[in-house]
Design a protein around this motif. Structure first.
Motif, PDB file in Angstrom:
ATOM      1  N   LEU A  93     -36.366  91.272 -34.948  1.00 47.75           N
ATOM      2  CA  LEU A  93     -35.288  91.052 -33.971  1.00 47.75           C
ATOM      3  C   LEU A  93     -35.863  90.706 -32.601  1.00 47.75           C
ATOM      4  CD1 LEU A  93     -32.956  94.016 -35.000  1.00 47.75           C
ATOM      5  CD2 LEU A  93     -32.307  91.592 -35.050  1.00 47.75           C
ATOM      6  N   MET A  94     -36.942  91.366 -32.229  1.00 53.26           N
ATOM      7  CA  MET A  94     -37.594  91.100 -30.952  1.00 53.26           C
ATOM      8  C   MET A  94     -38.208  89.693 -30.945  1.00 53.26           C
ATOM      9  SD  MET A  94     -40.679  93.227 -29.080  1.00 53.26           S
ATOM     10  CE  MET A  94     -41.876  92.741 -30.332  1.00 53.26           C
ATOM     11  N   GLU A  95     -38.884  89.341 -32.024  1.00 50.08           N
ATOM     12  CA  GLU A  95     -39.524  88.027 -32.088  1.00 50.08           C
ATOM     13  C   GLU A  95     -38.510  86.884 -32.089  1.00 50.08           C
ATOM     14  OE1 GLU A  95     -42.114  88.163 -35.464  1.00 50.08           O
ATOM     15  OE2 GLU A  95     -43.590  89.446 -34.460  1.00 50.08           O
ATOM     16  N   LYS A  96     -37.307  87.163 -32.600  1.00 50.65           N
ATOM     17  CA  LYS A  96     -36.248  86.147 -32.600  1.00 50.65           C
ATOM     18  C   LYS A  96     -35.505  86.100 -31.269  1.00 50.65           C
ATOM     19  CE  LYS A  96     -36.407  84.717 -36.973  1.00 50.65           C
ATOM     20  NZ  LYS A  96     -36.686  83.349 -37.376  1.00 50.65           N
ATOM     21  N   GLY A  97     -35.830  87.022 -30.353  1.00 56.05           N
ATOM     22  CA  GLY A  97     -35.225  87.011 -29.028  1.00 56.05           C
ATOM     23  C   GLY A  97     -33.909  87.753 -28.903  1.00 56.05           C
ATOM     24  N   TYR A  98     -33.538  88.523 -29.925  1.00 57.55           N
ATOM     25  CA  TYR A  98     -32.262  89.243 -29.868  1.00 57.55           C
ATOM     26  C   TYR A  98     -32.356  90.517 -29.027  1.00 57.55           C
ATOM     27  CZ  TYR A  98     -30.536  86.210 -33.601  1.00 57.55           C
ATOM     28  OH  TYR A  98     -30.140  85.123 -34.330  1.00 57.55           O
ATOM     29  N   VAL A  99     -33.556  91.083 -28.931  1.00 55.23           N
ATOM     30  CA  VAL A  99     -33.770  92.303 -28.151  1.00 55.23           C
ATOM     31  C   VAL A  99     -35.062  92.148 -27.355  1.00 55.23           C
ATOM     32  CG1 VAL A  99     -32.536  93.850 -29.727  1.00 55.23           C
ATOM     33  CG2 VAL A  99     -34.982  93.394 -30.091  1.00 55.23           C
ATOM     34  N   GLU A 100     -35.201  92.986 -26.334  1.00 53.25           N
ATOM     35  CA  GLU A 100     -36.378  92.900 -25.456  1.00 53.25           C
ATOM     36  C   GLU A 100     -37.597  93.600 -26.035  1.00 53.25           C
ATOM     37  OE1 GLU A 100     -35.068  94.607 -21.831  1.00 53.25           O
ATOM     38  OE2 GLU A 100     -33.598  93.023 -21.393  1.00 53.25           O
ATOM     39  N   SER A 101     -37.375  94.611 -26.861  1.00 58.02           N
ATOM     40  CA  SER A 101     -38.480  95.410 -27.387  1.00 58.02           C
ATOM     41  C   SER A 101     -38.038  96.100 -28.667  1.00 58.02           C
ATOM     42  CB  SER A 101     -38.907  96.466 -26.364  1.00 58.02           C
ATOM     43  OG  SER A 101     -37.840  97.380 -26.138  1.00 58.02           O
ATOM     44  N   VAL A 102     -39.013  96.684 -29.361  1.00 61.13           N
ATOM     45  CA  VAL A 102     -38.704  97.444 -30.565  1.00 61.13           C
ATOM     46  C   VAL A 102     -37.819  98.638 -30.232  1.00 61.13           C
ATOM     47  CG1 VAL A 102     -39.718  98.924 -32.358  1.00 61.13           C
ATOM     48  CG2 VAL A 102     -40.761  96.704 -31.835  1.00 61.13           C
ATOM     49  N   SER A 103     -38.137  99.329 -29.141  1.00 58.09           N
ATOM     50  CA  SER A 103     -37.326 100.489 -28.752  1.00 58.09           C
ATOM     51  C   SER A 103     -35.899 100.075 -28.406  1.00 58.09           C
ATOM     52  CB  SER A 103     -37.971 101.233 -27.582  1.00 58.09           C
ATOM     53  OG  SER A 103     -38.101 100.386 -26.460  1.00 58.09           O
ATOM     54  N   HIS A 104     -35.756  98.886 -27.803  1.00 56.36           N
ATOM     55  CA  HIS A 104     -34.422  98.354 -27.489  1.00 56.36           C
ATOM     56  C   HIS A 104     -33.636  98.121 -28.783  1.00 56.36           C
ATOM     57  CE1 HIS A 104     -31.853  94.816 -25.767  1.00 56.36           C
ATOM     58  NE2 HIS A 104     -31.174  95.946 -25.802  1.00 56.36           N
ATOM     59  N   ALA A 105     -34.316  97.574 -29.805  1.00 54.94           N
ATOM     60  CA  ALA A 105     -33.655  97.333 -31.093  1.00 54.94           C
ATOM     61  C   ALA A 105     -33.181  98.639 -31.712  1.00 54.94           C
ATOM     62  CB  ALA A 105     -34.616  96.613 -32.040  1.00 54.94           C
TER      63      ALA A 105
END
Length: 205
Positions: A93-105
């Motif tokens: 999700l982070m690599e696709k730009g949907y979230v800023e970080s893993v913790s954000h996801a």
């Protein structure tokens, strides 16, 4: 190793399994697995991993339905030999730009009860303790004071010990000195072997 002068470090066969008891999740370690019992433990682990794969696929389907277009095939391709979990999905999700970080996801999309994460069906804690004990593997409760209050742990332990539990982690990377002292006290009170671990999960944790 100054404290163990004269003793060489030894690696032992072990496994960590996610289990459930009365709606709560518990991680259980099986230590000192003899080679003749590898297959028996592997069957338990395989059962869990099949349930985990179903959870991963259903979680990504829910994310896709909400417009978060990631592919489980892509996640799996980046982790061909390991077990995929929420951290891997969060990284995608982070690599696709949907979230800023893993913790954000985790915070926004993949938390328990957040609407997208589908928890896997779990092995039953007491059944796994009994099975490990049956084949001579030492069942050890991992980081119990992460999930439980002191009173909840004290309520659980007599039942787990009756099933065959022999130890619990008293030292853990997330524990404060106060928590370590409490865990050591409880382990001694219930005559459980104390253990410790880093709970290291590579770059994902």
């Amino acid at each position: 190793y100054e404290r163990f002068d004269g003793f060489a470090p030894v690696a032992v066969g072990g496994v960590e399994l996610s289990t459930v008891h009365e709606g709560n999740e518990y991680h259980l370690l099986g230590l000192f697995i003899a080679p003749e019992h590898y297959q028996s433990v592997e069957r338990l682990a395989k059962e869990f991993h099949v349930l985990k794969e179903i959870s991963n696929i259903e979680t990504i389907e829910r994310l896709n339905d909400a417009g978060y277009m990631i592919s489980y095939a892509d996640v799996r391709k980046k982790n061909p030999t390991g077990n995929v979990n929420r951290a891997h999905i969060a990284t995608e999700l982070m690599e696709k730009g949907y979230v800023e970080s893993v913790s954000h996801a985790f915070r926004e999309l993949l938390s328990d009860g957040g609407g997208f994460y589908v928890p896997p069906a779990r092995l039953q804690l007491m059944d796994v303790i009994k099975e490990l004990s049956r084949i001579g593997v030492l069942p050890v409760l991992a980081h119990p004071l992460q999930e439980l209050t002191e009173s909840e742990l004290r309520e659980l332990l007599p039942h787990a010990i009756e099933a065959g539990l022999v130890g619990m982690e008293t030292m853990h990377s997330s524990y404060s000195e106060e928590t370590i002292s409490l865990a050591e006290k409880i382990a001694a009170e219930f005559h459980l072997l104390p253990s410790g671990g880093s709970d290291f999960h590579g770059e994902n944790k």
